[in-house]
Design a protein around this motif. Structure first.
Motif, PDB file in Angstrom:
ATOM      1  N   GLU A  58       0.864  -1.152  -0.152  1.00 47.78           N
ATOM      2  CA  GLU A  58      -0.124  -0.039  -0.014  1.00 47.78           C
ATOM      3  C   GLU A  58       0.816   1.273  -0.147  1.00 47.78           C
ATOM      4  O   GLU A  58       1.790   1.322   0.702  1.00 47.78           O
ATOM      5  CB  GLU A  58      -0.886   0.056   1.296  1.00 47.78           C
ATOM      6  N   VAL A  59       0.398   2.068  -1.006  1.00 43.23           N
ATOM      7  CA  VAL A  59       1.282   3.440  -0.932  1.00 43.23           C
ATOM      8  C   VAL A  59       0.293   4.733  -0.339  1.00 43.23           C
ATOM      9  O   VAL A  59      -0.689   4.750  -0.938  1.00 43.23           O
ATOM     10  CB  VAL A  59       1.672   3.898  -2.141  1.00 43.23           C
ATOM     11  N   VAL A  60       0.468   5.557   0.483  1.00 43.01           N
ATOM     12  CA  VAL A  60      -0.175   6.596   0.984  1.00 43.01           C
ATOM     13  C   VAL A  60       0.572   7.860   0.651  1.00 43.01           C
ATOM     14  O   VAL A  60       1.654   8.019   1.026  1.00 43.01           O
ATOM     15  CB  VAL A  60      -0.384   6.534   2.533  1.00 43.01           C
ATOM     16  N   ASP A  61      -0.008   8.806   0.097  1.00 45.11           N
ATOM     17  CA  ASP A  61       0.414   9.956  -0.424  1.00 45.11           C
ATOM     18  C   ASP A  61       0.170  11.105   0.725  1.00 45.11           C
ATOM     19  O   ASP A  61      -0.402  10.855   1.612  1.00 45.11           O
ATOM     20  CB  ASP A  61       0.082  10.433  -1.823  1.00 45.11           C
ATOM     21  N   GLN A  62       0.740  12.253   0.535  1.00 42.86           N
ATOM     22  CA  GLN A  62       0.696  13.570   1.308  1.00 42.86           C
ATOM     23  C   GLN A  62      -0.962  13.781   1.818  1.00 42.86           C
ATOM     24  O   GLN A  62      -0.971  14.448   2.517  1.00 42.86           O
ATOM     25  CB  GLN A  62       1.444  14.555   0.938  1.00 42.86           C
ATOM     26  N   TYR A  63      -1.771  13.524   1.017  1.00 41.00           N
ATOM     27  CA  TYR A  63      -3.134  13.712   0.983  1.00 41.00           C
ATOM     28  C   TYR A  63      -3.764  12.812   1.775  1.00 41.00           C
ATOM     29  O   TYR A  63      -4.990  12.807   1.836  1.00 41.00           O
ATOM     30  CB  TYR A  63      -3.761  14.213  -0.511  1.00 41.00           C
ATOM     31  N   GLU A 103       4.706  10.843  -9.262  1.00 39.94           N
ATOM     32  CA  GLU A 103       3.635  11.456  -9.612  1.00 39.94           C
ATOM     33  C   GLU A 103       2.435  10.421  -9.751  1.00 39.94           C
ATOM     34  O   GLU A 103       1.232  10.989  -9.315  1.00 39.94           O
ATOM     35  CB  GLU A 103       3.588  12.489 -10.888  1.00 39.94           C
ATOM     36  N   ALA A 104       2.677   9.363 -10.367  1.00 42.18           N
ATOM     37  CA  ALA A 104       1.659   8.322 -10.588  1.00 42.18           C
ATOM     38  C   ALA A 104       1.165   7.810  -9.314  1.00 42.18           C
ATOM     39  O   ALA A 104      -0.102   7.207  -9.052  1.00 42.18           O
ATOM     40  CB  ALA A 104       2.120   7.091 -11.260  1.00 42.18           C
ATOM     41  N   MET A 105       1.734   8.080  -8.092  1.00 40.67           N
ATOM     42  CA  MET A 105       1.375   7.737  -6.624  1.00 40.67           C
ATOM     43  C   MET A 105       0.852   8.715  -5.897  1.00 40.67           C
ATOM     44  O   MET A 105       0.210   8.460  -4.864  1.00 40.67           O
ATOM     45  CB  MET A 105       2.765   7.131  -5.959  1.00 40.67           C
ATOM     46  N   ILE A 106       0.610   9.915  -6.458  1.00 36.13           N
ATOM     47  CA  ILE A 106      -0.058  11.086  -5.675  1.00 36.13           C
ATOM     48  C   ILE A 106      -1.479  11.332  -6.219  1.00 36.13           C
ATOM     49  O   ILE A 106      -1.759  11.306  -7.342  1.00 36.13           O
ATOM     50  CB  ILE A 106       0.847  12.285  -5.985  1.00 36.13           C
ATOM     51  N   GLY A 107      -2.339  11.177  -5.389  1.00 41.09           N
ATOM     52  CA  GLY A 107      -3.749  11.506  -5.708  1.00 41.09           C
ATOM     53  C   GLY A 107      -4.082  12.855  -5.636  1.00 41.09           C
ATOM     54  O   GLY A 107      -3.329  14.049  -5.663  1.00 41.09           O
ATOM     55  N   SER A 108      -5.447  13.203  -5.607  1.00 39.39           N
ATOM     56  CA  SER A 108      -5.926  14.676  -5.599  1.00 39.39           C
ATOM     57  C   SER A 108      -6.043  15.204  -4.068  1.00 39.39           C
ATOM     58  O   SER A 108      -6.017  14.384  -3.358  1.00 39.39           O
ATOM     59  CB  SER A 108      -7.356  14.807  -6.306  1.00 39.39           C
ATOM     60  N   ALA A 109      -5.549  16.411  -4.062  1.00 39.38           N
ATOM     61  CA  ALA A 109      -5.808  17.256  -2.768  1.00 39.38           C
ATOM     62  C   ALA A 109      -7.256  17.140  -2.296  1.00 39.38           C
ATOM     63  O   ALA A 109      -8.074  17.217  -3.149  1.00 39.38           O
ATOM     64  CB  ALA A 109      -5.227  18.698  -2.856  1.00 39.38           C
ATOM     65  N   PRO A 110      -7.249  17.230  -1.243  1.00 41.36           N
ATOM     66  CA  PRO A 110      -8.724  17.254  -0.433  1.00 41.36           C
ATOM     67  C   PRO A 110      -9.554  18.368  -1.068  1.00 41.36           C
ATOM     68  O   PRO A 110      -8.984  19.471  -1.248  1.00 41.36           O
ATOM     69  CB  PRO A 110      -8.402  17.422   0.975  1.00 41.36           C
ATOM     70  N   GLY A 111     -10.678  18.237  -1.400  1.00 41.13           N
ATOM     71  CA  GLY A 111     -11.559  19.270  -2.008  1.00 41.13           C
ATOM     72  C   GLY A 111     -11.250  19.603  -3.500  1.00 41.13           C
ATOM     73  O   GLY A 111     -11.880  20.458  -4.199  1.00 41.13           O
ATOM     74  N   THR A 112     -10.297  18.693  -3.982  1.00 40.00           N
ATOM     75  CA  THR A 112     -10.136  18.909  -5.692  1.00 40.00           C
ATOM     76  C   THR A 112     -10.675  17.684  -5.994  1.00 40.00           C
ATOM     77  O   THR A 112     -10.873  16.520  -6.012  1.00 40.00           O
ATOM     78  CB  THR A 112      -8.689  18.709  -5.782  1.00 40.00           C
ATOM     79  N   TYR A 113     -11.659  18.102  -7.166  1.00 41.99           N
ATOM     80  CA  TYR A 113     -12.440  17.065  -7.943  1.00 41.99           C
ATOM     81  C   TYR A 113     -12.029  17.144  -9.397  1.00 41.99           C
ATOM     82  O   TYR A 113     -11.832  18.210 -10.125  1.00 41.99           O
ATOM     83  CB  TYR A 113     -13.774  17.169  -7.922  1.00 41.99           C
ATOM     84  N   LEU A 114     -12.018  15.952  -9.775  1.00 37.40           N
ATOM     85  CA  LEU A 114     -11.640  15.950 -11.343  1.00 37.40           C
ATOM     86  C   LEU A 114     -13.002  15.520 -12.288  1.00 37.40           C
ATOM     87  O   LEU A 114     -13.747  14.733 -11.745  1.00 37.40           O
ATOM     88  CB  LEU A 114     -10.767  14.594 -11.763  1.00 37.40           C
ATOM     89  N   HIS A 115     -13.070  16.210 -13.194  1.00 39.46           N
ATOM     90  CA  HIS A 115     -14.378  16.056 -13.852  1.00 39.46           C
ATOM     91  C   HIS A 115     -14.040  15.391 -15.373  1.00 39.46           C
ATOM     92  O   HIS A 115     -13.197  15.582 -16.005  1.00 39.46           O
ATOM     93  CB  HIS A 115     -14.854  17.419 -14.144  1.00 39.46           C
TER      94      HIS A 115
END
Length: 85
Positions: free
Chosen positions: A38-43, A73-85
């Motif tokens: 499991e990999v956990v990012d800064q968010y 970068e492939a292991m980093i998800g979106s910041a909280p409150g950021t949504y992709l459309h």
């Protein structure tokens, strides 16, 4: 039956930093199971690999192959409150 107190953490669990970004590599298993990566990012986004690894070293090697191929970068998800459309 096992619970989270039975979780075995690998000594290979560590933080990894590249290009100013850090992720936590978590490698663990329950008694009588294979290792989970499991990999956990800064968010606090979590990526868990499907399937289990025979050894904790195989799990860590898989992580580094992914980093070499796709970059951190492939292991980093979106910041909280950021949504992709």
């Amino acid at each position: 039956m096992f619970d989270e107190n039975d979780l075995i953490n690998s000594p290979l669990t560590q933080k990894y930093t590249s290009n100013g970004k850090t992720v936590e590599i978590c490698i663990y298993r329950m008694p009588d199971t294979g290792w989970t990566l499991e990999v956990v990012d800064q968010y606090n986004n979590s990526t868990v690999w499907d399937g289990e690894f025979e050894t904790d070293q195989q799990a860590l090697d898989c992580f580094f192959r992914e980093i070499q191929q796709d970059g951190i970068e492939a292991m980093i998800g979106s910041a909280p409150g950021t949504y992709l459309h």
